[in-house]
Design a protein around this motif. Structure first.
Motif, PDB file in Angstrom:
ATOM      1  N   ILE A 450       0.962  -1.289   0.101  1.00 48.97           N
ATOM      2  CA  ILE A 450       0.009  -0.086   0.179  1.00 48.97           C
ATOM      3  C   ILE A 450       0.885   1.125  -0.022  1.00 48.97           C
ATOM      4  O   ILE A 450       1.734   1.350   0.872  1.00 48.97           O
ATOM      5  CB  ILE A 450      -1.059  -0.063   1.291  1.00 48.97           C
ATOM      6  CG1 ILE A 450      -1.866  -1.483   1.224  1.00 48.97           C
ATOM      7  CG2 ILE A 450      -1.710   1.133   1.178  1.00 48.97           C
ATOM      8  CD1 ILE A 450      -2.545  -1.661   2.437  1.00 48.97           C
ATOM      9  N   TYR A 452       1.096   4.884   0.752  1.00 51.61           N
ATOM     10  CA  TYR A 452       0.533   5.690   1.905  1.00 51.61           C
ATOM     11  C   TYR A 452       1.485   6.936   1.828  1.00 51.61           C
ATOM     12  O   TYR A 452       2.657   6.852   2.266  1.00 51.61           O
ATOM     13  CB  TYR A 452       0.257   5.172   3.215  1.00 51.61           C
ATOM     14  CG  TYR A 452      -0.302   6.190   4.207  1.00 51.61           C
ATOM     15  CD1 TYR A 452      -1.554   6.662   4.217  1.00 51.61           C
ATOM     16  CD2 TYR A 452       0.825   6.893   5.082  1.00 51.61           C
ATOM     17  CE1 TYR A 452      -2.086   7.684   4.878  1.00 51.61           C
ATOM     18  CE2 TYR A 452      -0.058   7.710   5.819  1.00 51.61           C
ATOM     19  CZ  TYR A 452      -1.104   8.212   5.854  1.00 51.61           C
ATOM     20  OH  TYR A 452      -1.632   9.344   6.657  1.00 51.61           O
ATOM     21  N   PRO A 479      -5.369  -1.644  -0.176  1.00 52.34           N
ATOM     22  CA  PRO A 479      -5.225  -0.266  -0.301  1.00 52.34           C
ATOM     23  C   PRO A 479      -6.473   0.516  -0.998  1.00 52.34           C
ATOM     24  O   PRO A 479      -7.191  -0.219  -1.723  1.00 52.34           O
ATOM     25  CB  PRO A 479      -4.259  -0.064  -1.575  1.00 52.34           C
ATOM     26  CG  PRO A 479      -4.370  -1.509  -2.590  1.00 52.34           C
ATOM     27  CD  PRO A 479      -4.835  -2.470  -1.397  1.00 52.34           C
ATOM     28  N   TYR A 480      -6.721   1.367  -0.432  1.00 55.46           N
ATOM     29  CA  TYR A 480      -8.334   2.183  -0.733  1.00 55.46           C
ATOM     30  C   TYR A 480      -7.800   3.510  -1.208  1.00 55.46           C
ATOM     31  O   TYR A 480      -7.113   4.316  -0.713  1.00 55.46           O
ATOM     32  CB  TYR A 480      -9.099   2.384   0.328  1.00 55.46           C
ATOM     33  CG  TYR A 480     -10.412   2.843   0.187  1.00 55.46           C
ATOM     34  CD1 TYR A 480     -11.212   2.040  -0.526  1.00 55.46           C
ATOM     35  CD2 TYR A 480     -10.723   4.524   0.154  1.00 55.46           C
ATOM     36  CE1 TYR A 480     -12.774   2.631  -0.801  1.00 55.46           C
ATOM     37  CE2 TYR A 480     -11.960   4.875  -0.277  1.00 55.46           C
ATOM     38  CZ  TYR A 480     -12.798   3.983  -0.568  1.00 55.46           C
ATOM     39  OH  TYR A 480     -14.080   4.572  -0.935  1.00 55.46           O
ATOM     40  N   PRO A 481      -8.185   3.862  -2.439  1.00 55.44           N
ATOM     41  CA  PRO A 481      -7.907   5.248  -3.242  1.00 55.44           C
ATOM     42  C   PRO A 481      -8.407   6.335  -2.236  1.00 55.44           C
ATOM     43  O   PRO A 481      -9.370   6.574  -1.504  1.00 55.44           O
ATOM     44  CB  PRO A 481      -8.722   5.404  -4.075  1.00 55.44           C
ATOM     45  CG  PRO A 481      -9.142   3.902  -4.757  1.00 55.44           C
ATOM     46  CD  PRO A 481      -9.564   3.397  -3.184  1.00 55.44           C
ATOM     47  N   ASP A 482      -7.212   7.364  -2.124  1.00 50.13           N
ATOM     48  CA  ASP A 482      -7.347   8.576  -1.312  1.00 50.13           C
ATOM     49  C   ASP A 482      -6.697   9.802  -1.876  1.00 50.13           C
ATOM     50  O   ASP A 482      -5.638   9.693  -2.149  1.00 50.13           O
ATOM     51  CB  ASP A 482      -6.723   8.344   0.303  1.00 50.13           C
ATOM     52  CG  ASP A 482      -7.159   9.399   1.177  1.00 50.13           C
ATOM     53  OD1 ASP A 482      -8.166   9.546   1.895  1.00 50.13           O
ATOM     54  OD2 ASP A 482      -6.031  10.309   1.197  1.00 50.13           O
ATOM     55  N   GLN A 487      -2.984   6.112  -1.225  1.00 53.47           N
ATOM     56  CA  GLN A 487      -3.825   5.358  -0.933  1.00 53.47           C
ATOM     57  C   GLN A 487      -3.522   5.190   0.641  1.00 53.47           C
ATOM     58  O   GLN A 487      -3.035   5.472   1.425  1.00 53.47           O
ATOM     59  CB  GLN A 487      -3.105   3.782  -1.501  1.00 53.47           C
ATOM     60  CG  GLN A 487      -3.227   3.597  -2.914  1.00 53.47           C
ATOM     61  CD  GLN A 487      -2.380   2.445  -3.453  1.00 53.47           C
ATOM     62  OE1 GLN A 487      -1.380   1.673  -2.659  1.00 53.47           O
ATOM     63  NE2 GLN A 487      -2.802   1.735  -4.335  1.00 53.47           N
ATOM     64  N   ILE A 543     -10.722  -5.052  -3.352  1.00 52.34           N
ATOM     65  CA  ILE A 543     -10.603  -3.774  -3.887  1.00 52.34           C
ATOM     66  C   ILE A 543     -11.779  -3.566  -4.788  1.00 52.34           C
ATOM     67  O   ILE A 543     -12.222  -2.199  -4.721  1.00 52.34           O
ATOM     68  CB  ILE A 543      -9.301  -3.902  -4.754  1.00 52.34           C
ATOM     69  CG1 ILE A 543      -8.043  -4.058  -3.666  1.00 52.34           C
ATOM     70  CG2 ILE A 543      -9.262  -2.486  -5.383  1.00 52.34           C
ATOM     71  CD1 ILE A 543      -6.806  -4.199  -4.598  1.00 52.34           C
TER      72      ILE A 543
END
Length: 554
Positions: A450, A452, A479-482, A487, A543
């Motif tokens: 991920i 970050y 990982p989550y989109p930010d 991420q 995801i």
């Protein structure tokens, strides 16, 4: 350094196996002699030559559900009968690819070995796969014949000649009259199989991309079975060796464990479909001594009330692979089952399942490690950005080389060239490091890290912490989109029955044990974690679920 360590050049550190000149990690095991590569030899003829003599008295195969059993003499006779019948009655010959789509059953190991013995290429697939997935695998392997069951045959294309394992025709192949089979074998010219011939096409798990067909040779399997035979421990035990298969036979882990069991003269107990309760009952009923497992199964056994109620006193060893096993889980398991040793290992489909492993109880106590390099195996740790080879304690991509490395990906020269270099090094895609004693540690998949901000966060590290919580049955991190960070770590959490854990409690539990950039910043509570048959988390599915779900669902 273990006793029997091979003679190493003066430039090689005898503790870590690292050569300061070549930047290569050497194995610290005893050298393992292999047959000359030029010698015509099939994986089956080599494996059967290693079976204990006289033949074991206990069964070779047992069906967990019914108790039906096949003795070792009958097992070998079935292999010979089927091999002869496939040549004369089905026209299968050396080099033909045989696609196998069947749940685990007593006929499947017989079929594998019979096909291998006549030089045919075994290509087994998951019988639960969707027709589109099976069509892709068939395009890759280009089989000339298929073996299926009445329940799975409809997933195969109509043009592919198919033999049903539950048909009278196949039963006649297996149980041919002894005299007739002997006469047929005498009339046939023996098949000369080269060690460089492809023996199997196994399919990679596809956890990060499209499934690939991995071509493994008879030489690959010869090297692996020789290693298993050399590892035979002289153990005084009142119980005969019995292996319960919790991993599928179509996966490299199950495929190689089947060969291992035959070489060591063990009883193989087969489950058509895995079920945790049925597994515990089978251990109790058949006095199982060894199980190949994945880490989620170790977690389940450590936490399950039913596992505590069952008589599992026969268990001696769990062979754990597929993913790293965390210290907390290993210690919790040991507290509940102090008589069971967990032997850890690491391998890929592309390495015939073998790279590194623990061999002694002392090595198994090096928690979170997958052990030391196996015999005849070399490794490098390579910086994925600069390509520089690194030393002990430094993280990079693991490259491996040795006699178990695949021939390549069938029908995909581009992927083969990207994974195998001209010197025979296989690029694993795993972020790893070796410690000063030559133990290998898997950090995570390079592609799964991920990102970050400017940091890299390994999901596996957070997952180990999550499953150590008594209120969490299972977990996965993605990982989550930010927009700000690029991420962020997001956790999918399966609560233990009766648990009322909140997302704040989960985040706080993890946050107290990691650096600020590794903190989990988003939670979804779910009923289960999607996994491959080998127990690997299918992150792509999570995801897709995360980015397509409304925020109110998370």
């Amino acid at each position: 350094m273990a006793a029997g360590t091979p003679q190493l050049p003066p430039t090689v550190d005898p503790r870590s196996g690292f050569c300061r000149e070549t930047k290569v990690f050497h194995n610290l095991r005893d050298p393992l002699p292999l047959p000359p590569e030029s010698l015509p030899l099939s994986a089956v003829s080599f494996a059967l030559s290693l079976i204990p003599s006289p033949l074991p008295a206990q069964p070779a195969l047992v069906d967990a559900a019914t108790g039906a059993a096949v003795s070792y003499p009958d097992f070998l006779a079935r292999i010979r009968n089927l091999a002869a019948a496939l040549r004369t009655g089905a026209g299968v010959s050396r080099g033909d690819v045989a696609f196998v789509l069947s749940p685990a059953g007593l006929d499947v190991p017989v079929l594998y070995l019979a096909l291998l013995s006549i030089g045919a290429v075994v290509s087994p697939a998951n019988p639960l796969s969707a027709p589109s997935e099976i069509a892709h695998q068939i395009r890759l392997s280009n089989p000339s014949v298929a073996f299926a069951t009445t329940a799975t045959a409809s997933k195969l294309p109509a043009y592919l000649p198919t033999i049903l394992l539950d048909s009278p025709r196949f039963r006649s192949f297996i149980s041919a009259d002894v005299a007739a089979a002997a006469a047929a074998q005498q009339q046939q010219q023996p098949v000369e199989v080269r060690q460089s011939d492809t023996a199997a096409i196994l399919y990679s798990s596809g956890t990060t991309g499209r499934v690939k067909g991995v071509a493994l040779t008879h030489r690959n399997f010869v090297a692996l079975t020789a290693a298993y035979h050399a590892l035979t421990r002289e153990v005084e035990d009142e119980l005969p060796p019995v292996v319960l298969f919790t991993v599928p036979l179509f996966h490299v882990f199950g495929f190689m464990m089947a060969l291992r069991a035959v070489v060591l003269g063990e009883t193989i107990v087969l489950m058509e479909r895995f079920d945790f309760g049925a597994m515990l009952r089978a251990v109790e009923r058949y006095r199982v001594t060894f199980m190949p497992v994945s880490p989620p199964l170790v977690v389940a056994m450590a936490k399950s009330d039913e596992a505590a109620r069952r008589d599992l006193s026969s268990l001696r060893v769990l062979g754990c692979g597929g993913a790293p096993l965390g210290r907390d889980v290993a210690e919790r398991f040991a507290a509940r089952f102090p008589h069971v040793e967990i032997v850890q290992g690491y391998g890929l489909t592309e390495s015939t399942g073998g790279v590194a492993g623990t061999r002694t109880p002392e090595e198994s106590k090096v928690f979170s490690s997958t052990g030391r390099l196996g015999s005849n195996t070399e490794a490098k740790i390579v910086d994925p950005t600069t390509g520089e080879a690194l030393g002990p304690g430094q993280r990079g991509e693991l490259w491996i080389r040795g006699p178990t490395i695949m021939k390549g990906y069938v029908g995909d020269a581009e992927a083969t060239a990207a994974t195998l270099d001209s010197e025979g090094w296989l690029k694993t895609g795993d972020l790893c490091y070796f410690d000063d004693d030559g133990f290998l540690f898997i950090v995570d998949r390079l592609k799964e890290l991920i990102k970050y901000k400017a940091y890299q966060v390994p999901p596996a590290e957070l997952e180990h912490i999550l499953v150590s919580h008594p209120g969490i049955a299972d977990a996965a991190v993605i990982p989550y989109p930010d927009e700000e960070a690029g991420q962020i770590p997001m956790a999918f959490v399966v609560r233990q029955p009766g648990s009322m854990l909140s997302d704040e409690e989960v985040m706080d539990f993890v946050g107290k044990q990691v650096a600020p950039y590794k903190r989990i910043r988003r939670i979804a509570f779910v009923s289960s974690i999607p996994k491959s048959p080998a127990g690997k988390i299918l992150r792509r599915e999570l995801i897709n679920q995360a980015v397509s779900s409304p925020k109110s669902m998370l």
